[in-house]
Design a protein around this motif. Structure first.
Motif, PDB file in Angstrom:
ATOM      1  N   ILE A  97       0.846  -1.198   0.000  1.00 31.01           N
ATOM      2  CA  ILE A  97       0.000   0.000   0.000  1.00 31.01           C
ATOM      3  C   ILE A  97       0.878   1.242   0.000  1.00 31.01           C
ATOM      4  O   ILE A  97       0.677   2.166  -0.787  1.00 31.01           O
ATOM      5  N   ALA A  98       1.905   1.211   0.844  1.00 30.78           N
ATOM      6  CA  ALA A  98       2.784   2.379   0.924  1.00 30.78           C
ATOM      7  C   ALA A  98       3.428   2.640  -0.437  1.00 30.78           C
ATOM      8  O   ALA A  98       3.517   3.781  -0.889  1.00 30.78           O
ATOM      9  N   ARG A  99       3.829   1.539  -1.113  1.00 30.69           N
ATOM     10  CA  ARG A  99       4.476   1.739  -2.421  1.00 30.69           C
ATOM     11  C   ARG A  99       3.488   2.296  -3.453  1.00 30.69           C
ATOM     12  O   ARG A  99       3.820   3.158  -4.255  1.00 30.69           O
ATOM     13  N   LEU A 100       2.268   1.782  -3.385  1.00 28.85           N
ATOM     14  CA  LEU A 100       1.251   2.295  -4.325  1.00 28.85           C
ATOM     15  C   LEU A 100       1.078   3.804  -4.140  1.00 28.85           C
ATOM     16  O   LEU A 100       1.032   4.568  -5.099  1.00 28.85           O
ATOM     17  N   PHE A 101       1.007   4.234  -2.899  1.00 32.90           N
ATOM     18  CA  PHE A 101       0.773   5.661  -2.648  1.00 32.90           C
ATOM     19  C   PHE A 101       1.987   6.521  -2.971  1.00 32.90           C
ATOM     20  O   PHE A 101       1.839   7.649  -3.405  1.00 32.90           O
ATOM     21  N   GLU A 102       3.167   5.922  -2.779  1.00 34.93           N
ATOM     22  CA  GLU A 102       4.361   6.687  -3.184  1.00 34.93           C
ATOM     23  C   GLU A 102       4.318   6.973  -4.674  1.00 34.93           C
ATOM     24  O   GLU A 102       4.560   8.083  -5.124  1.00 34.93           O
ATOM     25  N   GLN A 103       3.975   5.916  -5.443  1.00 34.37           N
ATOM     26  CA  GLN A 103       3.867   6.114  -6.902  1.00 34.37           C
ATOM     27  C   GLN A 103       2.777   7.140  -7.194  1.00 34.37           C
ATOM     28  O   GLN A 103       2.973   8.073  -7.972  1.00 34.37           O
ATOM     29  N   ALA A 104       1.622   6.928  -6.560  1.00 32.54           N
ATOM     30  CA  ALA A 104       0.465   7.795  -6.840  1.00 32.54           C
ATOM     31  C   ALA A 104       0.815   9.249  -6.579  1.00 32.54           C
ATOM     32  O   ALA A 104       0.460  10.140  -7.343  1.00 32.54           O
ATOM     33  N   HIS A 105       1.543   9.421  -5.530  1.00 28.53           N
ATOM     34  CA  HIS A 105       1.842  10.779  -5.112  1.00 28.53           C
ATOM     35  C   HIS A 105       2.761  11.507  -6.083  1.00 28.53           C
ATOM     36  O   HIS A 105       2.767  12.731  -6.158  1.00 28.53           O
ATOM     37  N   GLY A 106       3.506  10.714  -6.852  1.00 32.73           N
ATOM     38  CA  GLY A 106       4.385  11.307  -7.857  1.00 32.73           C
ATOM     39  C   GLY A 106       3.627  11.754  -9.102  1.00 32.73           C
ATOM     40  O   GLY A 106       4.194  12.399  -9.974  1.00 32.73           O
ATOM     41  N   HIS A 107       2.373  11.374  -9.212  1.00 35.57           N
ATOM     42  CA  HIS A 107       1.611  11.704 -10.424  1.00 35.57           C
ATOM     43  C   HIS A 107       0.636  12.840 -10.176  1.00 35.57           C
ATOM     44  O   HIS A 107      -0.087  12.834  -9.190  1.00 35.57           O
ATOM     45  N   ALA A 108       0.602  13.783 -11.110  1.00 34.17           N
ATOM     46  CA  ALA A 108      -0.316  14.911 -10.951  1.00 34.17           C
ATOM     47  C   ALA A 108      -1.587  14.711 -11.778  1.00 34.17           C
ATOM     48  O   ALA A 108      -2.447  15.582 -11.837  1.00 34.17           O
ATOM     49  N   SER A 109      -1.663  13.563 -12.461  1.00 33.09           N
ATOM     50  CA  SER A 109      -2.904  13.300 -13.202  1.00 33.09           C
ATOM     51  C   SER A 109      -3.204  11.807 -13.088  1.00 33.09           C
ATOM     52  O   SER A 109      -2.465  11.069 -12.444  1.00 33.09           O
ATOM     53  N   PHE A 110      -4.253  11.391 -13.739  1.00 29.47           N
ATOM     54  CA  PHE A 110      -4.608   9.988 -13.714  1.00 29.47           C
ATOM     55  C   PHE A 110      -3.478   9.142 -14.244  1.00 29.47           C
ATOM     56  O   PHE A 110      -2.946   9.433 -15.299  1.00 29.47           O
ATOM     57  N   SER A 111      -3.112   8.094 -13.537  1.00 30.94           N
ATOM     58  CA  SER A 111      -1.995   7.293 -14.016  1.00 30.94           C
ATOM     59  C   SER A 111      -2.166   5.849 -13.608  1.00 30.94           C
ATOM     60  O   SER A 111      -2.760   5.558 -12.569  1.00 30.94           O
ATOM     61  N   GLY A 112      -1.613   4.979 -14.434  1.00 32.52           N
ATOM     62  CA  GLY A 112      -1.571   3.574 -14.074  1.00 32.52           C
ATOM     63  C   GLY A 112      -0.428   3.361 -13.091  1.00 32.52           C
ATOM     64  O   GLY A 112       0.566   4.091 -13.130  1.00 32.52           O
ATOM     65  N   LEU A 113      -0.583   2.395 -12.194  1.00 31.84           N
ATOM     66  CA  LEU A 113       0.477   2.127 -11.215  1.00 31.84           C
ATOM     67  C   LEU A 113       0.978   0.705 -11.416  1.00 31.84           C
ATOM     68  O   LEU A 113       0.248  -0.148 -11.930  1.00 31.84           O
TER      69      LEU A 113
END
Ligand code: LLP
Length: 735
Positions: free
Chosen positions: A226-242
């Motif tokens: 979960i932490a890794r998913l959010f780290e990735q998510a947080h790097g994106h400023a728009s909709f993105s695949g993870l």
């Protein structure tokens, strides 16, 4: 002559059968059907027809290169997408080489050169033949038009889904008060159901701007994933695949940012087995921006001290309902007419007037000023039904243009019962008024006296004149509607008035018999009026031929239930004892008409922006300009009363002007798109000040008879012909 043989035996027959079967599927589709079902049926048919083991149809989003919808059968979404992409890349329909299936044929679907999507069919057992390929292109001709049909339906479905979703988030916010965590939990649960997602996570950024505590719904992923998913998510400023976390199979993860005014509030992560489409993205985007606003709103609330006074009474609680305009059960009525039903018949925006209320208000004034002439100020509302009724009930008319005199006469007024006022009357208007025998001319300067004198001489009449006197008092009202002070353009100063009265003999065709004052509208107290009357009396006293005092209008109306204002009787109590020796004229406008009218409007859209909930009505400053021009307050209430928590909304019109806003932060129970709203107390200075700005059509006016039940459209809604009614052909114009 025989037909040339078909390229393959049965080709034509087979083609016709396929076309017919596809047609049948399309024909059963109507606006109530879910378009996806149509494509599921089409794919089924194609699979059977081609004895295919699996297949897919992928549709592109309108005007985009992006796949929006995937219909797959017997094949995974990812494979379907890859194969359809390959089919779209191929220059012609054909066999598609691929790592997944033994035999695959695919075809791009196009219409007039525009790509709409692709379809593919796969078999493990037997290769496709040239005949199959030919038949697939026959099918394509049917499927392309099905897509066009479906797009229209889809647009509507998406929009409705989006609005419902937005509204739902609003409800969640209202339910959770200022408990942010509870809002996030509810949001996560809702999004999980809406997108059939197995995993929904939300994390708001902490003080350092890093992902903060998680709120999770669904699939139990290990904390580090979960932490890794959010780290990735947080790097994106728009909709993105993870990247799918290790150990998880067959799942797609995407992230949506929560950003408001460029500030990162957090991220939402969704995971599920099937791919997310463009329309999912759009819906998620709408939901996230709603969540942003809800969070900002909550934080604002939390920032307020606990014992802060309530912002305001709700717009409904503080609305100045009357005997004529009130809720019966939960339906807003004007007299016995239910406004929702009326709006369904006449459309919105629309003005609705209660002739009963007009009559009641007129009677109240008559009771307060029993021996006075009451001239209704037609500038506040010149609706023919209102004018006619008041005239029938014995009112005279206060007119400020030849146009108003014309309307008054058309509604049955006798010219001698009309007072003609106005700071800039033209010669043409004066000529019209003199020749029709208008009762009084309230003049505002000496040249006007000279002009009327000449016209009257030519006409052979001797009109009555009242001098509009500027008593130089400061009325307690909005500065835009105060008229009796030194710096106003209205009236004549004492010195100028005396100057004219002293030489009245120079104007032999005029009968100087009155003094007129009007110090402003919506007067907050009686004192300035009393003062002005005293000044006028002092002036009149020196000219014994002055026998009439016209004290103007200005009686105030409550625009909020909580407002307390002097009644006509309070003015009368002050004024009548002073003017016993004179004939009195009053010129009320607002008091008679304002609370007899409502403006009906419908909610077109609801937007969340800048931390505000913005309700966009189909009425704006073109229908009612008072809020924009005078910062006037008009209660805005739902036509169908609903229970529910109050929230602040900003109510705006559709006109292309920032000032086109009716109210800011009014407290209302939940509002939905399509709701009818009534803007109250709009019977005066409402429709008369409407315009065609933005080439908008002026609304209809509906009058409800004094019996309370019968209504009629007394002015129809304008149409496009009205917009060009005054245009001239260029060549005619040049002549
Ligand atoms: N008499 C004269 C000479 C007036 O100028 C007026 C209004 C009246 C009578 C009627 O006043 P009432 O009873 O309605 O207060 N558009 C503004 C109001 C302008 C008033 C102009 N004169 C508004 O929407 O508040």
């Amino acid at each position: 002559m025989t037909n040339p043989p078909a390229p393959y035996p049965d080709a034509q027959d087979d083609g016709l059968k396929l076309t017919f079967a596809l047609d049948q599927i399309r024909d059963t589709f109507d606006e109530r059907s879910e378009p996806r079902e149509m494509f599921v049926a089409i794919l089924d048919l194609l699979r059977t027809h081609f004895a295919a083991e699996a297949g897919a149809i992928v549709l592109l989003e309108e005007g985009m290169d992006e796949p929006d919808t995937i219909i797959n059968n017997g094949i995974s979404q990812g494979e379907a997408l890859d194969l359809c992409r390959a089919a779209m890349r191929a220059t012609e329909p054909g066999i598609i080489d691929n790592p997944y299936w033994a035999y695959t044929m695919g075809n791009e679907i196009t219409l007039r050169g525009q790509p709409l999507g692709a379809m593919i069919l796969v078999r493990q057992s037997e290769p496709f033949t040239t005949h199959d390929l030919h038949m697939l292109s026959v099918a394509e001709k049917q499927v392309d038009s099905a897509i066009i049909q479906a797009r229209t339906a889809w647009k509507l479905i998406h929009r409705t889904r989006e609005l419902e979703a937005i509204y739902h988030v609003d409800r969640l916010r209202d339910e959770t008060g200022s408990n942010e965590r509870s809002l996030l939990e509810k949001f996560a649960a809702y999004v999980g159901t809406l997108f059939s997602a197995d995993f929904v996570g939300i994390s708001l950024t902490d003080a350092d701007g890093a992902p903060g505590e998680f709120v999770i719904n669904g699939r139990g992923l290990p904390d580090d994933s979960i932490a890794r998913l959010f780290e990735q998510a947080h790097g994106h400023a728009s909709f993105s695949g993870l990247a799918t976390p290790t150990g998880v199979t067959e799942a797609v993860f995407i992230s949506a940012p929560l950003i408001t005014h460029g500030i990162r509030l957090g991220s939402v992560v969704l995971g599920r087995e099937s791919l997310f489409t463009r329309s999912d993205y759009r819906l998620m985007d709408a939901l996230c921006s709603q969540l942003d606003t809800a969070i900002v709103h909550m934080r604002q609330l939390q920032a307020q001290p606990v014992d802060a006074p309530a912002t305001d009474l709700s717009s409904v609680d503080d609305a100045p309902f009357t005997q004529s305009i009130r809720y019966v059960s939960d339906a807003l009525h004007v007299d016995d007419v239910r406004l929702d039903l009326l709006a369904n018949e006449v459309g919105t925006p629309a003005y609705v007037y209660s002739l009963k209320a007009i009559r009641d208000n007129f009677q109240a004034l008559r009771a307060a000023f029993p021996d006075s002439r009451i001239h209704f100020s037609a500038k506040c509302n010149n609706n023919p039904a209102i004018l006619r009724q008041l005239i029938e009930d014995g009112a005279g008319i206060d007119a400020v243009s030849a146009g108003e005199i014309h309307l008054a006469r058309r509604a049955g007024a006798h010219s001698e019962d009309v007072v003609f006022a106005g700071v800039g009357k033209t010669v043409g208007e004066l000529y019209y008024a003199v020749s029709r025998g208008v009762g009084w001319f309230n003049i505002e300067n000496e040249s006007e006296a000279a002009t009327i004198n000449v016209i009257a001489g030519e006409h052979g009449s001797r009109p009555r004149i009242a001098i509009r006197f500027n008593p130089e008092v400061q009325a307690n009202t909005h500065k835009h509607i105060a008229t009796g002070h030194t710096y106003a353009k209205f009236g004549m100063t004492e010195q100028a008035a005396r100057g004219l009265l002293d030489k009245k003999e120079s104007y032999p065709n005029l009968r100087f018999e009155g003094i007129h004052i009007h110090i402003g509208s919506q007067l907050g107290d009686t004192s300035a009026t009393t003062q002005a009357v005293q000044q006028a009396l002092r002036l009149a006293h020196d000219y014994p031929f002055i026998r009439t005092l016209d004290i103007g209008g200005g009686f105030p109306v409550a625009y909020r239930a909580s407002q307390s204002l002097p009644a006509p009787a309070d003015f009368a109590a002050q004024i009548l004892p002073l003017v016993r020796d004179y004939t009195l004229i009053v010129e009320p406008g607002r008091y008679i008409a304002a609370n007899a009218g409502v403006l009906l409007a419908r909610v077109l859209y609801i937007k969340h922006q800048g931390g505000r909930q913005i309700v966009i009505l189909d009425a704006g400053m073109t229908e009612l300009i008072r809020p924009m021009l005078y910062q006037a307050h008009h209660a805005i209430v739902p036509v169908t009363r609903r229970d529910g928590p109050l929230s602040p909304v900003t109510i705006v019109g559709p006109v292309c002007e920032s000032t086109d806003q009716f109210a800011e932060d009014v407290l209302l129970p939940p509002v939905q798109v399509g709701d009818l709203m009534a803007i109250l107390t709009t019977g005066a200075y409402g429709s008369v000040m409407a315009s065609n700005y933005n080439a908008r059509l002026r609304p209809p006016e509906i009058a409800i008879d004094p019996d309370g039940t019968k209504w009629r459209v007394t002015r129809r809604r304008e149409n496009w012909d009205d917009l060009v009614r005054t245009d001239l052909r260029d060549d005619t114009y040049r002549l």
